[in-house]
Motif scaffolding. Structure first.
Motif, PDB file in Angstrom:
ATOM      1  N   THR A 346     -39.400   2.783 -27.934  1.00 25.58           N
ATOM      2  CA  THR A 346     -38.904   2.096 -26.794  1.00 25.58           C
ATOM      3  C   THR A 346     -38.337   0.895 -27.531  1.00 25.58           C
ATOM      4  OG1 THR A 346     -40.752   3.092 -25.425  1.00 25.58           O
ATOM      5  CG2 THR A 346     -39.500   1.095 -24.759  1.00 25.58           C
ATOM      6  N   LEU A 347     -39.102   0.110 -28.295  1.00 23.32           N
ATOM      7  CA  LEU A 347     -38.567  -0.894 -29.023  1.00 23.32           C
ATOM      8  C   LEU A 347     -36.959  -1.027 -29.591  1.00 23.32           C
ATOM      9  CD1 LEU A 347     -38.880  -4.092 -29.970  1.00 23.32           C
ATOM     10  CD2 LEU A 347     -40.111  -3.044 -31.869  1.00 23.32           C
ATOM     11  N   GLU A 348     -36.889   0.178 -30.426  1.00 20.76           N
ATOM     12  CA  GLU A 348     -35.748   0.344 -30.952  1.00 20.76           C
ATOM     13  C   GLU A 348     -34.530   0.672 -29.838  1.00 20.76           C
ATOM     14  OE1 GLU A 348     -36.665   3.634 -33.370  1.00 20.76           O
ATOM     15  OE2 GLU A 348     -36.993   2.500 -35.246  1.00 20.76           O
ATOM     16  N   ALA A 349     -34.785   1.447 -28.859  1.00 27.35           N
ATOM     17  CA  ALA A 349     -33.871   1.511 -27.664  1.00 27.35           C
ATOM     18  C   ALA A 349     -33.539   0.173 -26.993  1.00 27.35           C
ATOM     19  CB  ALA A 349     -34.631   2.384 -26.687  1.00 27.35           C
ATOM     20  N   ILE A 350     -34.371  -0.722 -26.899  1.00 26.95           N
ATOM     21  CA  ILE A 350     -34.282  -2.000 -26.405  1.00 26.95           C
ATOM     22  C   ILE A 350     -33.213  -2.942 -27.261  1.00 26.95           C
ATOM     23  CG2 ILE A 350     -35.270  -4.273 -25.651  1.00 26.95           C
ATOM     24  CD1 ILE A 350     -37.872  -2.760 -24.837  1.00 26.95           C
ATOM     25  N   LEU A 351     -33.649  -2.753 -28.616  1.00 27.90           N
ATOM     26  CA  LEU A 351     -33.061  -3.565 -29.440  1.00 27.90           C
ATOM     27  C   LEU A 351     -31.381  -2.744 -29.704  1.00 27.90           C
ATOM     28  CD1 LEU A 351     -35.662  -3.959 -32.304  1.00 27.90           C
ATOM     29  CD2 LEU A 351     -34.695  -5.721 -30.662  1.00 27.90           C
ATOM     30  N   GLU A 352     -31.412  -1.842 -29.575  1.00 28.14           N
ATOM     31  CA  GLU A 352     -30.013  -1.061 -29.655  1.00 28.14           C
ATOM     32  C   GLU A 352     -29.256  -1.455 -28.249  1.00 28.14           C
ATOM     33  OE1 GLU A 352     -28.069   3.299 -29.458  1.00 28.14           O
ATOM     34  OE2 GLU A 352     -29.965   3.028 -30.038  1.00 28.14           O
ATOM     35  N   GLY A 353     -29.792  -1.598 -27.237  1.00 27.71           N
ATOM     36  CA  GLY A 353     -29.439  -2.178 -25.968  1.00 27.71           C
ATOM     37  C   GLY A 353     -28.714  -3.389 -26.295  1.00 27.71           C
ATOM     38  N   PHE A 354     -29.554  -4.197 -26.851  1.00 24.99           N
ATOM     39  CA  PHE A 354     -29.208  -5.671 -27.027  1.00 24.99           C
ATOM     40  C   PHE A 354     -28.065  -5.883 -27.941  1.00 24.99           C
ATOM     41  CE2 PHE A 354     -33.834  -7.478 -26.169  1.00 24.99           C
ATOM     42  CZ  PHE A 354     -33.464  -7.586 -24.919  1.00 24.99           C
ATOM     43  N   GLU A 355     -27.979  -5.015 -28.969  1.00 25.41           N
ATOM     44  CA  GLU A 355     -26.795  -4.923 -29.874  1.00 25.41           C
ATOM     45  C   GLU A 355     -25.360  -4.612 -29.193  1.00 25.41           C
ATOM     46  OE1 GLU A 355     -26.945  -3.726 -34.115  1.00 25.41           O
ATOM     47  OE2 GLU A 355     -29.062  -3.010 -33.523  1.00 25.41           O
ATOM     48  N   HIS A 356     -25.583  -3.763 -28.214  1.00 28.28           N
ATOM     49  CA  HIS A 356     -24.470  -3.304 -27.308  1.00 28.28           C
ATOM     50  C   HIS A 356     -24.045  -4.333 -26.488  1.00 28.28           C
ATOM     51  CE1 HIS A 356     -23.595   1.052 -28.255  1.00 28.28           C
ATOM     52  NE2 HIS A 356     -24.945   1.112 -28.580  1.00 28.28           N
ATOM     53  N   ILE A 357     -24.967  -5.038 -26.011  1.00 31.66           N
ATOM     54  CA  ILE A 357     -24.656  -6.291 -25.138  1.00 31.66           C
ATOM     55  C   ILE A 357     -23.702  -7.246 -25.942  1.00 31.66           C
ATOM     56  CG2 ILE A 357     -25.532  -8.292 -23.808  1.00 31.66           C
ATOM     57  CD1 ILE A 357     -27.938  -6.405 -23.081  1.00 31.66           C
ATOM     58  N   LEU A 358     -24.226  -7.694 -27.259  1.00 36.18           N
ATOM     59  CA  LEU A 358     -23.467  -8.639 -27.986  1.00 36.18           C
ATOM     60  C   LEU A 358     -22.246  -8.102 -28.547  1.00 36.18           C
ATOM     61  CD1 LEU A 358     -26.942  -9.832 -29.876  1.00 36.18           C
ATOM     62  CD2 LEU A 358     -25.449 -11.401 -28.356  1.00 36.18           C
ATOM     63  N   LYS A 359     -22.325  -6.798 -28.608  1.00 39.42           N
ATOM     64  CA  LYS A 359     -20.830  -6.192 -29.106  1.00 39.42           C
ATOM     65  C   LYS A 359     -19.960  -6.376 -28.025  1.00 39.42           C
ATOM     66  CE  LYS A 359     -22.664  -2.701 -32.272  1.00 39.42           C
ATOM     67  NZ  LYS A 359     -22.796  -1.368 -32.683  1.00 39.42           N
ATOM     68  N   VAL A 360     -20.163  -6.114 -26.947  1.00 38.31           N
ATOM     69  CA  VAL A 360     -19.310  -6.500 -25.512  1.00 38.31           C
ATOM     70  C   VAL A 360     -18.819  -7.894 -25.376  1.00 38.31           C
ATOM     71  CG1 VAL A 360     -19.103  -6.404 -23.218  1.00 38.31           C
ATOM     72  CG2 VAL A 360     -20.126  -4.384 -24.386  1.00 38.31           C
ATOM     73  N   GLY A 361     -19.865  -8.698 -25.746  1.00 37.06           N
ATOM     74  CA  GLY A 361     -19.610 -10.193 -25.880  1.00 37.06           C
ATOM     75  C   GLY A 361     -18.658 -10.759 -26.936  1.00 37.06           C
ATOM     76  N   GLU A 362     -18.717  -9.945 -27.936  1.00 37.97           N
ATOM     77  CA  GLU A 362     -17.746 -10.194 -29.023  1.00 37.97           C
ATOM     78  C   GLU A 362     -16.263  -9.770 -28.852  1.00 37.97           C
ATOM     79  OE1 GLU A 362     -19.513  -8.141 -32.352  1.00 37.97           O
ATOM     80  OE2 GLU A 362     -20.197 -10.164 -33.290  1.00 37.97           O
ATOM     81  N   ILE A 363     -16.361  -8.247 -27.944  1.00 36.64           N
ATOM     82  CA  ILE A 363     -15.002  -7.973 -27.724  1.00 36.64           C
ATOM     83  C   ILE A 363     -14.349  -8.881 -26.412  1.00 36.64           C
ATOM     84  CG2 ILE A 363     -13.864  -6.273 -26.270  1.00 36.64           C
ATOM     85  CD1 ILE A 363     -15.956  -4.287 -27.283  1.00 36.64           C
ATOM     86  N   ASP A 364     -15.067  -9.454 -25.548  1.00 36.66           N
ATOM     87  CA  ASP A 364     -14.539 -10.401 -24.696  1.00 36.66           C
ATOM     88  C   ASP A 364     -14.095 -11.552 -25.351  1.00 36.66           C
ATOM     89  OD1 ASP A 364     -15.326  -8.420 -22.713  1.00 36.66           O
ATOM     90  OD2 ASP A 364     -17.071  -9.521 -22.051  1.00 36.66           O
ATOM     91  N   GLN A 365     -14.939 -12.112 -26.351  1.00 40.84           N
ATOM     92  CA  GLN A 365     -14.298 -13.293 -27.064  1.00 40.84           C
ATOM     93  C   GLN A 365     -12.969 -13.119 -27.767  1.00 40.84           C
ATOM     94  OE1 GLN A 365     -17.145 -14.416 -30.372  1.00 40.84           O
ATOM     95  NE2 GLN A 365     -15.292 -15.267 -31.423  1.00 40.84           N
TER      96      GLN A 365
END
Length: 436
Positions: A346-365
């Motif tokens: 579950t921890l790995e799934a959460i961390l993967e989700g956080f990585e996707h959030i930050l990737k979208v932030g980079e795309i927006d930037q």
């Protein structure tokens, strides 16, 4: 019982039946004195239907005992005799169905023996019965037979499914519950078995979905388990149920009072969220994510974990717009809280989700231009979040994937913070020049 006088045999068998109807039935005593073969012998006396009926009733009660007591009936050759008597009078046939149901409830080995003797073929005519009591007994017996059915016997169960599942039209709670559990046992296997359920007439599938809002929690839960199994299949199989207005009913279950139903609803939604972007959009349209996030304020950790999987799967499988939407709903803080106690998967799934959030932030930037930074990084830069990640690193047991994910997250965050600080410094320099 061992008298040659049939009238005495009948009276003695009745007395045994009455003894076994007591709240502490002496099943073991009757078995130990060797009466099981005697009662099976009475079943074979076609010239005395009353004796057959009483003997069937006694054997039904014996088969409600422990495994050793049930096995005594099987070992003495009771199964083929009980199945043969399904072709007898309605009263005797129903008693035999009940006895067979008790045998089927005992163990996988007993179920295999019943299926080897073609019990399903014997039961099928009664699936069209008008007698509600018989339908109850048949659906309960079939429910037991479906539990753990092997590949060797699967074709027998599959052949009976369309006729058997028609009983979903009934309003009786026990019948509905038993059929739903049967379908849950069947759909809990391979994709082929899931498809066998989906191949049932659409009216039956629609009825299955409708039962999620039945007044009885036991019926709701049995239907939910079946649906939860089906959506573990492929995207096409999942879509079949989504097209039957599944999601509004699942959303309603997210406010249910029973924790077991809440947990299994979240599990079902997590499998839908593991689907394709179109299906995740359907979750968005049904307002599933706000309802899921509300649960984090009230439910047990066990349920939070299932809700976490639904959100994490959507973050990992959804589009950039889906990620923005889920972040806007406030997903980061609840997931970070669960992260502290989560198992490694579950921890790995959460961390993967956080990585996707930050990737979208980079795309927006990137699309906003050089004068902007990753806006989502600020959620991870707070002292509280840093403390949570430090705790995770201390308690992850050195799991390489966790260390790598956290490092990637904070590399992205540090780059964003550096960019943010540089932009602030530039802004201050510009302001100083204007003042001078």
């Amino acid at each position: 019982c061992q008298s040659g006088d049939e009238e005495l045999q009948l009276q003695a068998t009745k007395e045994c039946r009455k003894l076994l109807s007591d709240h502490k039935p002496p099943i073991g005593a009757l078995v130990e004195v060797g009466l099981v073969p005697v009662f099976i012998g009475f079943l074979k006396n076609n010239a005395n239907p009353k004796l057959q009926f009483e003997a069937a009733w006694v054997l039904t009660n014996i088969c409600s005992g422990n495994s050793q007591q049930t096995w005594s009936v099987v070992e003495a050759g009771g199964v083929p005799v009980l199945i043969r008597l399904l072709n007898s009078t309605p009263e005797l046939a129903e008693q035999c169905v009940w006895a067979l149901g008790n045998i089927a409830a005992d163990s996988l080995e007993c179920r295999d023996i019943l299926l080897d003797h073609d019990v399903v073929e014997g039961l099928m005519p009664f699936m069209k019965a008008k007698n509600l009591s018989m339908i109850k007994n048949v659906t309960w017996t079939m429910s037991n037979l479906c539990n753990g059915v092997s590949d060797r016997h699967w074709s027998k169960i599959e052949a009976a499914l369309p006729l058997f599942a028609k009983a979903l039209q009934y309003k009786d709670e026990e019948i509905l519950k038993d059929i739903c559990w049967s379908l849950s046992y069947v759909s809990g296997g391979t994709k082929d078995r899931i498809q066998a359920v989906l191949n049932l007439p659409e009216a039956i599938l629609h009825r299955l979905v409708e039962l999620l809002t039945h007044l009885s929690p036991s019926v709701q839960h049995a239907a939910l388990i079946t649906i939860g199994n089906i959506v573990t299949g492929d995207d096409v199989q999942t879509q079949t149920l989504l097209d039957l207005d599944l999601l509004p009913r699942l959303r309603k279950l997210l406010s249910h009072s029973k924790p077991s139903i809440l947990k299994d609803t979240c599990f079902t939604l997590s499998n839908v969220a593991a689907g394709n972007p179109t299906q995740i959009q359907q979750l968005v349209d049904a307002k599933i994510f706000p309802a899921l996030l509300l649960l984090f304020h009230t439910v047990s950790f066990e349920i939070k974990v299932e809700a976490t999987w639904a959100i994490a799967n959507a973050l990992s499988n959804g589009t950039e717009e889906h990620v923005r939407y889920i972040v806007h709903q406030g997903c980061i803080a609840p997931l970070a809280e669960v992260m502290l106690e989560a198992d490694l998967t579950t921890l790995e799934a959460i961390l993967e989700g956080f990585e996707h959030i930050l990737k979208v932030g980079e795309i927006d930037q990137f699309f906003k231009g050089p004068a902007h930074y990753n806006a989502y990084a600020q959620y991870f830069e707070t002292p509280e979040m840093k403390e949570k990640f430090a705790y995770v690193l201390d308690h992850c047991g050195g799991r390489i994937s966790v260390l790598r994910n956290v490092q990637q997250i904070y590399t992205t965050v540090e780059q964003a913070v550096a960019k943010m600080n540089a932009l602030h410094a530039e802004a201050e320099d510009s302001l100083d020049e204007i003042i001078i």
